[in-house]
Motif scaffolding. Structure first.
Motif, PDB file in Angstrom:
ATOM      1  N   MET A  80      52.945  92.465  18.319  1.00  0.00           N
ATOM      2  CA  MET A  80      53.222  92.133  17.030  1.00  0.00           C
ATOM      3  C   MET A  80      53.756  93.394  16.302  1.00  0.00           C
ATOM      4  O   MET A  80      53.359  94.422  16.423  1.00  0.00           O
ATOM      5  N   LEU A  81      55.079  93.313  15.492  1.00  0.00           N
ATOM      6  CA  LEU A  81      55.541  94.321  14.896  1.00  0.00           C
ATOM      7  C   LEU A  81      55.575  93.934  13.441  1.00  0.00           C
ATOM      8  O   LEU A  81      55.779  92.762  12.962  1.00  0.00           O
ATOM      9  N   THR A  82      54.958  94.776  12.413  1.00  0.00           N
ATOM     10  CA  THR A  82      55.143  94.617  11.221  1.00  0.00           C
ATOM     11  C   THR A  82      55.664  95.664  10.325  1.00  0.00           C
ATOM     12  O   THR A  82      55.617  97.033  10.565  1.00  0.00           O
ATOM     13  N   LEU A  83      56.425  95.346   9.355  1.00  0.00           N
ATOM     14  CA  LEU A  83      57.022  96.023   8.367  1.00  0.00           C
ATOM     15  C   LEU A  83      55.802  96.396   7.218  1.00  0.00           C
ATOM     16  O   LEU A  83      55.659  95.237   6.619  1.00  0.00           O
ATOM     17  N   PRO A 136      43.276  96.204  11.934  1.00  0.00           N
ATOM     18  CA  PRO A 136      43.191  96.363  13.154  1.00  0.00           C
ATOM     19  C   PRO A 136      44.333  95.250  13.972  1.00  0.00           C
ATOM     20  O   PRO A 136      45.133  95.517  14.827  1.00  0.00           O
ATOM     21  N   GLN A 137      44.409  94.126  13.283  1.00  0.00           N
ATOM     22  CA  GLN A 137      45.312  92.966  13.758  1.00  0.00           C
ATOM     23  C   GLN A 137      46.889  93.594  13.684  1.00  0.00           C
ATOM     24  O   GLN A 137      47.677  93.061  14.628  1.00  0.00           O
ATOM     25  N   PHE A 138      47.161  94.366  12.973  1.00  0.00           N
ATOM     26  CA  PHE A 138      48.677  94.934  13.030  1.00  0.00           C
ATOM     27  C   PHE A 138      48.986  96.081  14.075  1.00  0.00           C
ATOM     28  O   PHE A 138      50.034  96.268  14.187  1.00  0.00           O
ATOM     29  N   GLY A 139      47.897  96.460  14.643  1.00  0.00           N
ATOM     30  CA  GLY A 139      48.334  97.530  15.663  1.00  0.00           C
ATOM     31  C   GLY A 139      48.157  98.859  15.113  1.00  0.00           C
ATOM     32  O   GLY A 139      47.535  99.245  14.141  1.00  0.00           O
ATOM     33  N   LEU A 140      48.643  99.832  15.948  1.00  0.00           N
ATOM     34  CA  LEU A 140      48.876 101.167  15.235  1.00  0.00           C
ATOM     35  C   LEU A 140      49.534 101.393  14.110  1.00  0.00           C
ATOM     36  O   LEU A 140      50.859 101.234  14.088  1.00  0.00           O
TER      37      LEU A 140
END
Length: 178
Positions: A1-4, A89-93
């Motif tokens: 998953m990638l988030t802006l 944490p669901q968004f990753g690092l």
């Protein structure tokens, strides 16, 4: 998953045109490149669905909120306060985007691309406002990314477009070689 992740440093109390216009600009970019969109510390104390309606009423940018609405409908639009200790944490690092990465935290686009190919998740933080991201975020996060690789500072909306476009382009280039 990638988030802006757009972090408001403009004004935390009063709503300005820059707030809703940046949301309207970020939504089609996130949608086009398959990113989620997360907002942090915006003065609009609304839920994600309420914020979609608000933005749709205020601007025609981003298809009059069409892409923001689509992100929200598909569970890819989020609104949060800025965390004190760490990001969800669901968004990753979390990755600070900056033209001046700290040497010990600097990560390059090639390494990020390789991690993404290995299914690692990241949230790319971009500051909205003349001061950029708050300094405490630089200390809090593990990685700093200069998307230009040249130390060139980008205006918020330019960075909003460049980060997903360059990451996606690099991923497509690597994947086409396999």
């Amino acid at each position: 998953m990638l988030t802006l992740g757009i972090v408001n440093t403009y004004d935390k109390i009063k709503v300005h045109e820059a707030h809703y216009r940046s949301i309207a600009r970020a939504a089609p970019v996130a949608y086009a490149f398959g990113f989620n969109l997360a907002l942090f510390d915006f003065p609009l104390k609304l839920s994600a669905p309420e914020l979609v309606s608000y933005v749709k009423d205020k601007t025609t940018i981003g298809g009059s909120g069409k892409y923001l609405e689509e992100l929200s409908r598909s569970g890819r639009f989020f609104v949060f306060e800025l965390p004190d200790k760490g990001f969800q944490p669901q968004f990753g690092l979390p990755v600070v985007t900056t033209s001046h990465p700290a040497r010990e935290k600097e990560i390059n686009i090639r390494t990020i691309t390789e991690y993404i190919r290995k299914k690692r998740s990241f949230i790319f933080l971009i500051g909205l406002g003349p001061r950029g991201l708050p300094s405490e975020l630089f200390d809090m996060v593990q990685y700093h990314l200069d998307i230009t690789s040249k130390g060139i500072s980008l205006e918020t909306c330019t960075a909003i477009g460049a980060v997903p476009a360059i990451i996606t382009g690099c991923l497509e280039q690597v994947n086409s070689k396999k």
